[in-house]
Scaffold this motif. Structure first.
Motif, PDB file in Angstrom:
ATOM      1  N   GLU A   1       0.886  -1.242  -0.039  1.00 43.69           N
ATOM      2  CA  GLU A   1       0.294  -0.314   0.350  1.00 43.69           C
ATOM      3  C   GLU A   1       0.362   1.226  -0.213  1.00 43.69           C
ATOM      4  O   GLU A   1       0.849   1.807  -0.484  1.00 43.69           O
ATOM      5  N   VAL A   2       2.049   1.060   0.325  1.00 39.90           N
ATOM      6  CA  VAL A   2       2.766   2.643   1.088  1.00 39.90           C
ATOM      7  C   VAL A   2       4.302   2.939  -0.220  1.00 39.90           C
ATOM      8  O   VAL A   2       4.529   3.618  -0.237  1.00 39.90           O
ATOM      9  N   ILE A   3       4.289   1.274  -0.849  1.00 44.82           N
ATOM     10  CA  ILE A   3       4.696   1.589  -1.553  1.00 44.82           C
ATOM     11  C   ILE A   3       5.583   2.283  -3.351  1.00 44.82           C
ATOM     12  O   ILE A   3       6.902   3.280  -3.058  1.00 44.82           O
ATOM     13  N   ASN A   4       4.377   2.465  -3.281  1.00 42.54           N
ATOM     14  CA  ASN A   4       4.550   4.077  -4.351  1.00 42.54           C
ATOM     15  C   ASN A   4       4.295   5.717  -3.849  1.00 42.54           C
ATOM     16  O   ASN A   4       4.037   6.180  -4.337  1.00 42.54           O
ATOM     17  N   ILE A   5       4.539   5.361  -2.494  1.00 40.99           N
ATOM     18  CA  ILE A   5       4.056   6.989  -2.079  1.00 40.99           C
ATOM     19  C   ILE A   5       5.233   7.502  -2.147  1.00 40.99           C
ATOM     20  O   ILE A   5       5.698   7.492  -1.186  1.00 40.99           O
ATOM     21  N   GLY A   6       4.835   8.735  -2.730  1.00 42.29           N
ATOM     22  CA  GLY A   6       6.326   9.810  -3.543  1.00 42.29           C
ATOM     23  C   GLY A   6       7.488   9.321  -3.545  1.00 42.29           C
ATOM     24  O   GLY A   6       8.402  10.659  -3.711  1.00 42.29           O
ATOM     25  N   VAL A   7       7.999   8.524  -4.668  1.00 37.95           N
ATOM     26  CA  VAL A   7       8.185   8.187  -5.144  1.00 37.95           C
ATOM     27  C   VAL A   7       8.113   8.267  -6.876  1.00 37.95           C
ATOM     28  O   VAL A   7       7.040   8.622  -7.828  1.00 37.95           O
ATOM     29  N   GLU A   8       9.166   9.329  -7.613  1.00 35.06           N
ATOM     30  CA  GLU A   8       8.782   9.522  -8.932  1.00 35.06           C
ATOM     31  C   GLU A   8       8.656   8.534  -9.925  1.00 35.06           C
ATOM     32  O   GLU A   8       9.851   7.080  -9.444  1.00 35.06           O
ATOM     33  N   ASP A   9       8.338   7.960 -10.832  1.00 29.74           N
ATOM     34  CA  ASP A   9       8.001   7.431 -12.115  1.00 29.74           C
ATOM     35  C   ASP A   9       9.836   6.979 -12.178  1.00 29.74           C
ATOM     36  O   ASP A   9       9.695   5.033 -12.639  1.00 29.74           O
ATOM     37  N   GLU A  10      10.755   7.802 -12.481  1.00 31.46           N
ATOM     38  CA  GLU A  10      11.735   7.643 -13.562  1.00 31.46           C
ATOM     39  C   GLU A  10      12.787   7.029 -11.790  1.00 31.46           C
ATOM     40  O   GLU A  10      13.903   6.019 -12.094  1.00 31.46           O
ATOM     41  N   ASP A  11      12.245   7.219 -10.458  1.00 32.93           N
ATOM     42  CA  ASP A  11      13.109   6.480  -9.383  1.00 32.93           C
ATOM     43  C   ASP A  11      12.815   5.420  -9.336  1.00 32.93           C
ATOM     44  O   ASP A  11      12.496   4.776  -8.241  1.00 32.93           O
ATOM     45  N   ARG A  12      12.362   5.586  -9.269  1.00 38.94           N
ATOM     46  CA  ARG A  12      10.987   3.805  -8.698  1.00 38.94           C
ATOM     47  C   ARG A  12      11.670   2.596  -8.299  1.00 38.94           C
ATOM     48  O   ARG A  12      11.817   2.191  -7.656  1.00 38.94           O
ATOM     49  N   LEU A  13      12.421   1.975  -9.744  1.00 39.63           N
ATOM     50  CA  LEU A  13      13.064   1.267  -9.005  1.00 39.63           C
ATOM     51  C   LEU A  13      14.491   1.076  -8.827  1.00 39.63           C
ATOM     52  O   LEU A  13      14.784   0.219  -7.210  1.00 39.63           O
ATOM     53  N   GLU A  14      15.217   1.894  -8.608  1.00 41.81           N
ATOM     54  CA  GLU A  14      16.080   2.281  -7.564  1.00 41.81           C
ATOM     55  C   GLU A  14      15.774   2.608  -6.327  1.00 41.81           C
ATOM     56  O   GLU A  14      16.420   1.691  -5.097  1.00 41.81           O
ATOM     57  N   THR A  15      14.703   2.889  -6.015  1.00 45.47           N
ATOM     58  CA  THR A  15      14.162   3.163  -4.927  1.00 45.47           C
ATOM     59  C   THR A  15      13.958   1.767  -3.797  1.00 45.47           C
ATOM     60  O   THR A  15      13.967   1.963  -2.866  1.00 45.47           O
ATOM     61  N   TRP A  16      12.896   1.339  -4.893  1.00 42.04           N
ATOM     62  CA  TRP A  16      12.247   0.059  -3.618  1.00 42.04           C
ATOM     63  C   TRP A  16      13.341  -0.935  -4.110  1.00 42.04           C
ATOM     64  O   TRP A  16      13.261  -1.591  -2.995  1.00 42.04           O
ATOM     65  N   LEU A  17      14.684  -1.441  -5.056  1.00 40.23           N
ATOM     66  CA  LEU A  17      15.936  -2.122  -4.628  1.00 40.23           C
ATOM     67  C   LEU A  17      16.232  -1.188  -2.954  1.00 40.23           C
ATOM     68  O   LEU A  17      17.079  -2.437  -2.898  1.00 40.23           O
ATOM     69  N   GLU A  18      16.651  -0.261  -3.125  1.00 39.26           N
ATOM     70  CA  GLU A  18      16.997   0.278  -1.989  1.00 39.26           C
ATOM     71  C   GLU A  18      16.224  -0.271  -0.921  1.00 39.26           C
ATOM     72  O   GLU A  18      16.534  -0.438   0.541  1.00 39.26           O
ATOM     73  N   ASP A  19      15.103   0.019  -0.901  1.00 35.92           N
ATOM     74  CA  ASP A  19      14.222  -0.404  -0.201  1.00 35.92           C
ATOM     75  C   ASP A  19      13.953  -2.837   0.355  1.00 35.92           C
ATOM     76  O   ASP A  19      14.361  -2.389   1.681  1.00 35.92           O
ATOM     77  N   ALA A  20      14.246  -2.289  -0.270  1.00 37.85           N
ATOM     78  CA  ALA A  20      14.703  -4.284  -0.023  1.00 37.85           C
ATOM     79  C   ALA A  20      15.529  -4.430   0.300  1.00 37.85           C
ATOM     80  O   ALA A  20      16.181  -5.838   1.092  1.00 37.85           O
ATOM     81  N   GLU A  21      17.125  -4.243  -0.365  1.00 40.08           N
ATOM     82  CA  GLU A  21      18.551  -4.500   0.963  1.00 40.08           C
ATOM     83  C   GLU A  21      18.548  -3.715   1.937  1.00 40.08           C
ATOM     84  O   GLU A  21      18.325  -3.830   2.535  1.00 40.08           O
ATOM     85  N   SER A  22      17.983  -2.370   2.725  1.00 37.86           N
ATOM     86  CA  SER A  22      17.678  -2.189   3.843  1.00 37.86           C
ATOM     87  C   SER A  22      16.710  -3.235   4.835  1.00 37.86           C
ATOM     88  O   SER A  22      16.899  -3.879   5.585  1.00 37.86           O
TER      89      SER A  22
END
Length: 926
Positions: free
Chosen positions: A514-535
């Motif tokens: 529900e919250v993974i897309n909140i506040g994330v730009e389209d061009e930065d989605r994959l990079e931001t999500w992979l950082e979340d997964a690594e965290s």
């Protein structure tokens, strides 16, 4: 004397022109500085003898002197100092000046630092008295007038010195004789020893105490024996102890051994400056006098007295403070702390009477009670006074049983409806239906709190209603947004992590979705999500990371690297079933990804399902025809399962359809390990015609010939191989080793020399040269070659790791430090340091360095083998099993010993565990 002067008068006179002293005896003339110095006022010419017997006059006048060339021109040139020489000097001077300018800043900085350090160690007189000079600005005129003159001070000092100076006057002999008489007749008699008292003095005689006799005797007697003084001191001590004893019961009331120790306990523990204590006491007294209602001043005064050991004064001060500031809860808490336990209850009773609204005082009053019932009574009385105190309610609930706590929490949420913790605690104690009602009431009371929605989702997951979990989280976010609450993505992801740790997997993944897309730009989605997964992986929240990866794959289903990354995640942190499921999905979206096909086949094979692995490879052939890796994976699958005929058939088909050098090599390798050396040789002969620049084919031909004792054929194959593949280092090494084994050491050296010419800066060839000399018993030559190798390859960890143990034992530590400076992140150097620590019996440090080595380079098999052998020698079974498990997971493939053992034909088909144990058996710790 006059005759001698007349006889040698010529010694003081100047010689004739052209005279050279000693020339008649064959001596050569020379001119010193004293001959040509400025003291000569007249122009002189010195006749210098030449080689041909002729003489040449040299002008030694100052006008003939040049700064650069000296007298009469240059020493090494017949010409004069021309313009070119002067230009060269100017250039050199400019270079020197430039160099000096480059170093000037550093030199001036060093000089300033040295001067500053010198001034700090040896300050000037004016600096030492600078603070006193500043204080002179505040001196008034009257104080200036009162300062006496220097002469008066000197006189007063002299007068005071004369008054205080000790004067010694000779003692009369009669006094000394009297003291000696008293000393000799002051011993204890029998009655003193029996009744513990002194002998009654005779009438008219003066009684001297033994201590006074001792002091006077020591001062006046010049012949006093120090043994007598010690005996007298012991007698005096024993007499004082006897006087303090109980003469009735015979038991002393003084501990003869510990009474001095008891006196130490009376000394205050404060070790600071007494002057500072007095100043602090005065300042705090002034503050209290200025503002008697200032609570911190009273508390500070009491703590100061407590610090210096005056506990009763501290108690009196704090009691007086309670009278001055009866509404200050800090003062009451301090008063309770300073009082002894039996009086603290009375003080706390006064405190809660004076400040009934203080939660801290009620909590303190409950802590002073030792009985649980008394604690409950105090807390309930406090709740009657302060019904909206969440802290009191929590303290009261902690003392109750679950059933009573539920009733108490029902009352607590009525008094404190804004406390989320109380609502959640009540819901936790209730049944499922009642808990839902409680959470609904809590949501209405606090519509802006996300923890209530998350608790409701956890409740549904615990009850098995997993379908409601995602719906509740979605409704919760919408409700919060409707109540103008900002959805903080980081806070919600932190809640997801907490849910993962508590075992609520569905709630965790629902929050992530529900919250993974909140506040994330389209061009930065994959990079931001992979950082979340690594965290999440770093914090061991694997279910949350799995949810992030699933969302990434939904958004980017055709990303081959993403599928592969998730596959490695499942391999390390998931189960075999989850990995197989993921790979099945992966090859549907990325059918051209050979790595995913191979991972799927290997996973099925390791799981014991060989038919499933064959099926996966069959589909892989259909999706990616004529792929070398897939062909070889199928061959390995069949050969590892002893299906050699099927493996031969696959290889034959692969040679027809793919025909790469690697396929030919694997085909020959299969025949070699199965013992068919002639078939392998024929296959390699055909292979080198198709692929003459494949070095492994030439290596295999030479090794098979060596195994068949065909040295000349092996020599020819190696020679042809290095000719076609001059950049193949293993070929050069194998060729040199063949010559060394045949006794041709000179030819081996020559081959390695040619190899270094073809491949400069190659540490492997240098090390092979060193090994040859060591095998031939020439350590000095090996050391010299190693020195040249380190000059040619100064950053080679391979060379440094060997150079450490070529040094004598006292110098190995220094060499290892140099190696670490050059190659700090080289696994071979770290392994050498670990072995060096082990040789010094530093077991703990060696284990830490072995662990560091395998973490730095998990693919280095020799490090794993050394680590395993170390644990065999100095560890236990659990540590050995741990190293073995991590080695199998890392699947190392490199290392000199590891590759030699793993690729030996007789070790073909052995597992990682077996190879590790074989390599560990061959590992040496120097």
């Amino acid at each position: 004397m006059s005759e001698s002067k007349d006889k040698y008068f010529f010694l003081h006179e100047e010689g004739p022109p052209g005279y050279v002293g000693g020339s008649g005896r064959g001596a050569q003339g020379f001119t010193t500085r004293s001959d040509i110095g400025p003291a000569r006022s007249t122009e002189r010419y010195v006749v210098m003898p030449l080689a041909g017997g002729e003489a040449k006059e040299e002008n030694l006048n100052e006008s003939n002197y040049d700064e650069f060339s000296g007298y009469g021109g240059s020493l090494f040139s017949k010409g004069s100092y021309d313009s070119e020489d002067r230009e060269a000097d100017l250039i050199y001077d400019a270079v020197d000046k430039r160099q000096d300018e480059r170093r000037r800043q550093h030199r001036e900085q060093r000089e300033r630092e040295e001067l500053l350090k010198y001034r700090q160690e040896r300050p000037k007189i004016q600096q030492q008295f600078s603070d006193l000079k500043r204080d002179l600005s505040s001196v008034s005129e009257e104080e200036w007038d009162k300062i006496p003159d220097a002469a008066d001070i000197g006189k007063k000092l002299k007068r005071a010195k004369r008054q205080t100076q000790e004067r010694f006057t000779p003692v009369p002999d009669s006094l000394v004789a009297g003291v000696r008489f008293v000393w000799q007749h002051s011993s204890l008699d029998v009655r003193q020893q029996k009744y513990g008292g002194l002998q009654t003095p005779l009438p008219g005689t003066q009684t001297l105490k033994p201590g006074a006799v001792l002091v006077v005797a020591v001062v006046l007697r010049g012949d006093v024996d120090m043994m007598e003084v010690g005996a007298a001191r012991g007698t005096l001590m024993r007499m004082n102890l006897d006087q303090a004893s109980d003469s009735v019961s015979g038991q002393t009331v003084v501990d003869p051994k510990g009474y001095l120790t008891d006196l130490n306990s009376l000394t205050p523990s404060f070790s600071g400056d007494i002057g500072d204590v007095k100043k602090g006491r005065m300042l705090l007294a002034a503050v209290r006098k200025t503002n008697p209602k200032h609570g911190p001043a009273w508390i500070a005064s009491a703590r100061l007295e407590e610090e210096v050991g005056r506990i009763q004064t501290a108690r009196n001060l704090i009691i007086k403070a309670t009278e001055k500031c009866p509404k200050n809860e800090d003062i009451w808490l301090e008063a309770i702390r300073l009082q002894p336990p039996e009086q603290a209850k009375a003080v706390v009773a006064q405190a809660v009477a004076a400040v009934p609204s203080s939660v801290k005082l009620w909590i303190k009053a409950a802590d002073l009670e030792s009985d649980v019932k008394a604690k409950r009574r105090v807390l309930r009385k406090g709740l009657d006074t302060i019904p909206d105190s969440v802290k009191l309610w929590k303290a009261a609930v902690d003392l109750e049983s679950p059933s009573d706590a539920c009733i108490l929490l029902g009352r607590a949420v009525e008094c404190c409806p804004q406390s989320v913790d109380l609502w959640l605690a009540l819901a936790h104690l209730e049944t499922y239906d009642n808990a839902r009602k409680v959470l609904n009431r809590a949501r209405k009371a606090i519509p802006t709190e996300r923890a209530i929605w998350i608790a409701a989702a956890k409740l549904e997951e615990t009850a098995g209603n997993e379908a409601n979990v995602g719906r509740l989280i979605s409704l919760g976010i919408k409700s919060l947004q409707g109540n103008m609450v900002e959805i903080n993505r980081d806070l919600w992801l932190a809640d997801a992590k907490a849910c993962d740790k508590s075992g609520h997997v569905q709630t965790c993944q629902a929050i992530v979705r529900e919250v993974i897309n909140i506040g994330v730009e389209d061009e930065d989605r994959l990079e931001t999500w992979l950082e979340d997964a690594e965290s999440f992986v770093k914090d061991e929240a694997y279910n949350a990371a799995r949810a992030v990866y699933a969302h990434c794959l939904t958004a980017f289903p055709a990303n081959e690297d993403l599928w592969e990354q998730v596959a490695f995640f499942e391999k390390e942190h998931g189960t075999r079933e989850s990995l197989d499921e993921h790979l099945r999905k992966a090859v549907k979206y990325c059918p051209q990804a050979e790595t995913l096909w191979l991972m799927g086949a290997k996973s099925a094979w390791l799981g014991g399902n060989v038919p499933a692995a064959r099926n996966i490879l069959l589909h892989a052939f259909t999706a990616i025809p004529n792929n070398e890796d897939i062909w070889l994976a199928a061959v390995k699958l069949e050969s590892e399962n002893n299906e050699h005929q099927r493996a031969r058939g696959l290889l034959e088909r692969a040679r027809r359809e793919a025909g790469t050098a690697r396929v030919w090599m694997k085909s020959a390798r299969l025949e070699w390990v199965l013992g068919n050396l002639d078939a392998a040789s024929e296959m390699l002969a055909d292979a080198v015609k198709l692929h003459p620049t494949a070095p492994k084919l030439w290596m295999m031909r030479g090794q098979i010939s060596e195994q068949q004792d065909k040295v000349e054929d092996a020599r020819q194959f190696y020679a042809q191989g290095v000719k076609n593949c001059p950049d193949s280092i293993p070929l050069w090494i194998l060729s040199a080793r063949l010559e060394l084994a045949a006794g041709q050491a000179t030819r081996a050296r020559a081959i390695l020399e040619r190899g270094r010419l073809k491949n400069p800066h190659c540490p492997e060839l240098w090390l092979e040269s060193v090994d040859i000399e060591r095998q031939l018993g020439q350590p000095e030559v090996a050391t010299a070659i190693m020195a040249k190798a380190l000059q040619d390859c100064p950053n080679s960890g391979l060379l440094w790791s060997e150079a450490i143990f070529m040094e004598p034992r006292p110098q190995r530590k220094t060499k290892s430090l140099d190696a670490l400076k050059r190659c700090e992140n080289d696994a071979r150097v770290l392994l050498a340091v670990a072995k060096l620590l082990l040789s010094d019996r530093r077991i703990t440090k060696a284990r830490r360095w072995f662990n560091r080595t395998v973490k730095l380079d998990p693919d280095y098999g020799d490090a794993w083998a050394a680590y395993y052998k170390f644990e065999q020698l100095h560890g236990d079974a659990s540590k050995q099993e741990d190293v073995l498990k991590h080695c199998i997971a890392a699947e190392p493939r490199h290392g000199p010993i590891w590759q030699r053992v793993a690729k030996a034909p007789h070790n073909w088909g052995k597992s990682q565990e077996e190879i590790l144990k074989l390599v560990a058996r061959e590992t040496k710790f120097y």
